[in-house]
Design a protein around this motif. Structure first.
Motif, PDB file in Angstrom:
ATOM      1  N   GLN A   1       0.845  -1.186   0.000  1.00 43.50           N
ATOM      2  CA  GLN A   1       0.000   0.000   0.000  1.00 43.50           C
ATOM      3  C   GLN A   1       0.881   1.236   0.000  1.00 43.50           C
ATOM      4  O   GLN A   1       2.081   1.142   0.269  1.00 43.50           O
ATOM      5  CB  GLN A   1      -0.930   0.014   1.216  1.00 43.50           C
ATOM      6  N   ALA A   2       0.289   2.383  -0.282  1.00 42.97           N
ATOM      7  CA  ALA A   2       1.041   3.631  -0.273  1.00 42.97           C
ATOM      8  C   ALA A   2       0.502   4.541   0.821  1.00 42.97           C
ATOM      9  O   ALA A   2      -0.676   4.485   1.165  1.00 42.97           O
ATOM     10  CB  ALA A   2       0.936   4.323  -1.626  1.00 42.97           C
ATOM     11  N   ALA A   3       1.383   5.375   1.356  1.00 38.91           N
ATOM     12  CA  ALA A   3       0.997   6.340   2.379  1.00 38.91           C
ATOM     13  C   ALA A   3       1.786   7.621   2.176  1.00 38.91           C
ATOM     14  O   ALA A   3       2.914   7.597   1.685  1.00 38.91           O
ATOM     15  CB  ALA A   3       1.260   5.780   3.775  1.00 38.91           C
ATOM     16  N   ALA A   4       1.200   8.729   2.588  1.00 41.29           N
ATOM     17  CA  ALA A   4       1.886  10.015   2.493  1.00 41.29           C
ATOM     18  C   ALA A   4       2.873  10.197   3.635  1.00 41.29           C
ATOM     19  O   ALA A   4       3.938  10.773   3.463  1.00 41.29           O
ATOM     20  CB  ALA A   4       0.865  11.150   2.499  1.00 41.29           C
ATOM     21  N   VAL A   5       2.535   9.658   4.827  1.00 45.72           N
ATOM     22  CA  VAL A   5       3.335   9.860   6.030  1.00 45.72           C
ATOM     23  C   VAL A   5       3.394   8.557   6.815  1.00 45.72           C
ATOM     24  O   VAL A   5       2.392   7.854   6.935  1.00 45.72           O
ATOM     25  CB  VAL A   5       2.726  10.977   6.924  1.00 45.72           C
ATOM     26  N   LEU A   6       4.568   8.253   7.377  1.00 41.96           N
ATOM     27  CA  LEU A   6       4.702   7.125   8.294  1.00 41.96           C
ATOM     28  C   LEU A   6       4.676   7.655   9.717  1.00 41.96           C
ATOM     29  O   LEU A   6       5.215   8.723  10.000  1.00 41.96           O
ATOM     30  CB  LEU A   6       6.021   6.378   8.064  1.00 41.96           C
TER      31      LEU A   6
ATOM     32  N   GLY B   1       4.276   8.230  17.136  1.00 41.60           N
ATOM     33  CA  GLY B   1       3.679   9.552  17.247  1.00 41.60           C
ATOM     34  C   GLY B   1       4.364  10.626  16.429  1.00 41.60           C
ATOM     35  O   GLY B   1       3.800  11.688  16.204  1.00 41.60           O
ATOM     36  N   ALA B   2       5.580  10.394  15.986  1.00 42.22           N
ATOM     37  CA  ALA B   2       6.299  11.372  15.161  1.00 42.22           C
ATOM     38  C   ALA B   2       6.050  11.067  13.681  1.00 42.22           C
ATOM     39  O   ALA B   2       6.119   9.913  13.257  1.00 42.22           O
ATOM     40  CB  ALA B   2       7.794  11.326  15.456  1.00 42.22           C
ATOM     41  N   ALA B   3       5.763  12.111  12.927  1.00 41.35           N
ATOM     42  CA  ALA B   3       5.518  11.949  11.494  1.00 41.35           C
ATOM     43  C   ALA B   3       6.841  11.856  10.738  1.00 41.35           C
ATOM     44  O   ALA B   3       7.732  12.677  10.929  1.00 41.35           O
ATOM     45  CB  ALA B   3       4.707  13.123  10.970  1.00 41.35           C
ATOM     46  N   VAL B   4       6.963  10.833   9.887  1.00 40.40           N
ATOM     47  CA  VAL B   4       8.124  10.701   9.006  1.00 40.40           C
ATOM     48  C   VAL B   4       7.614  10.938   7.591  1.00 40.40           C
ATOM     49  O   VAL B   4       6.893  10.117   7.031  1.00 40.40           O
ATOM     50  CB  VAL B   4       8.784   9.296   9.135  1.00 40.40           C
ATOM     51  N   GLU B   5       7.972  12.086   7.035  1.00 40.10           N
ATOM     52  CA  GLU B   5       7.480  12.477   5.717  1.00 40.10           C
ATOM     53  C   GLU B   5       8.546  12.215   4.656  1.00 40.10           C
ATOM     54  O   GLU B   5       9.727  12.089   4.954  1.00 40.10           O
ATOM     55  CB  GLU B   5       7.096  13.955   5.728  1.00 40.10           C
ATOM     56  N   THR B   6       8.097  12.160   3.419  1.00 39.97           N
ATOM     57  CA  THR B   6       8.986  11.969   2.286  1.00 39.97           C
ATOM     58  C   THR B   6       8.568  12.927   1.178  1.00 39.97           C
ATOM     59  O   THR B   6       7.430  13.405   1.168  1.00 39.97           O
ATOM     60  CB  THR B   6       8.957  10.508   1.790  1.00 39.97           C
TER      61      THR B   6
END
Length: 187
Positions: free
Chosen positions: A58-63, A67-72
């Motif tokens: 699956q795809a996601a915008a944020v991991l 509790g901390a957002a890991v963005e790409t």
């Protein structure tokens, strides 16, 4: 004299034909002379000293990392798989995704979880994340290499290949499933 010229020309043609045949065979066994074992989603595959079972992606915008957002800059592709080894406890380091443009991506070093230790016939299921550009979504090829990819470039080895399709970002924020030891017979 004519016979020797004819023999010489025939020999040159034969050498060229053999060279062309070798190039054609090599072209169909890439990368680096290795041979692919194709397997389907939901099917067990043996790759080197590992057993692998890919459930999907699956795809996601944020991991979400506790509790901390890991963005790409692109999107995260999360691969759901089960693994076991066949001989000794080991880590499977060689997972990759290739998009339809031929770009290959490895498991992200920024991912909250990385690859885990597996043991003989002891299946573990979890998820790993890849960072890919948004235009890479669609049909993706999953590669399972039994060794570090740098070793594969020089040594012909078998590797596993399956297809997954990820066409859109289904969830805006996803937590990776922790690796879980599975009961006997489960994947």
């Amino acid at each position: 004299m004519r016979r020797s010229r004819f023999s010489l020309v025939a020999g040159v043609v034969l050498v060229l034909a053999v060279g062309l045949a070798v190039n054609t065979i090599t072209e169909h066994t890439r990368p680096s002379g290795s041979l692919a074992t194709t397997f389907a989603l939901g099917e067990d595959a043996r790759v080197g000293d590992f057993q692998v079972h890919v459930h999907g992606a699956q795809a996601a915008a944020v991991l979400d990392d506790d509790g901390a957002a890991v963005e790409t800059n692109g999107v995260w592709v999360i691969l759901d798989l089960s693994m076991a080894s066949t001989k000794l406890p080991n880590r499977l380091y060689g997972l990759g995704l290739r998009d339809s443009a031929g770009r290959t991506f490895t498991v992200s070093s920024r991912s909250p979880a990385s690859l885990w230790q597996v043991a003989p016939d002891t299946w573990i299921r979890g998820e790993v994340a890849f960072e890919v550009p948004a235009d890479a979504l669609g049909d993706l090829t999953v590669f399972v290499w039994p060794y570090l990819r740098s070793n594969i470039e020089s040594d012909p080895v078998g590797y596993g290949v399956t297809q997954v399709t990820v066409t859109e970002v289904e969830n805006q924020r996803v937590s990776l499933a922790e690796p879980t030891l599975l009961p006997a017979g489960e994947r």
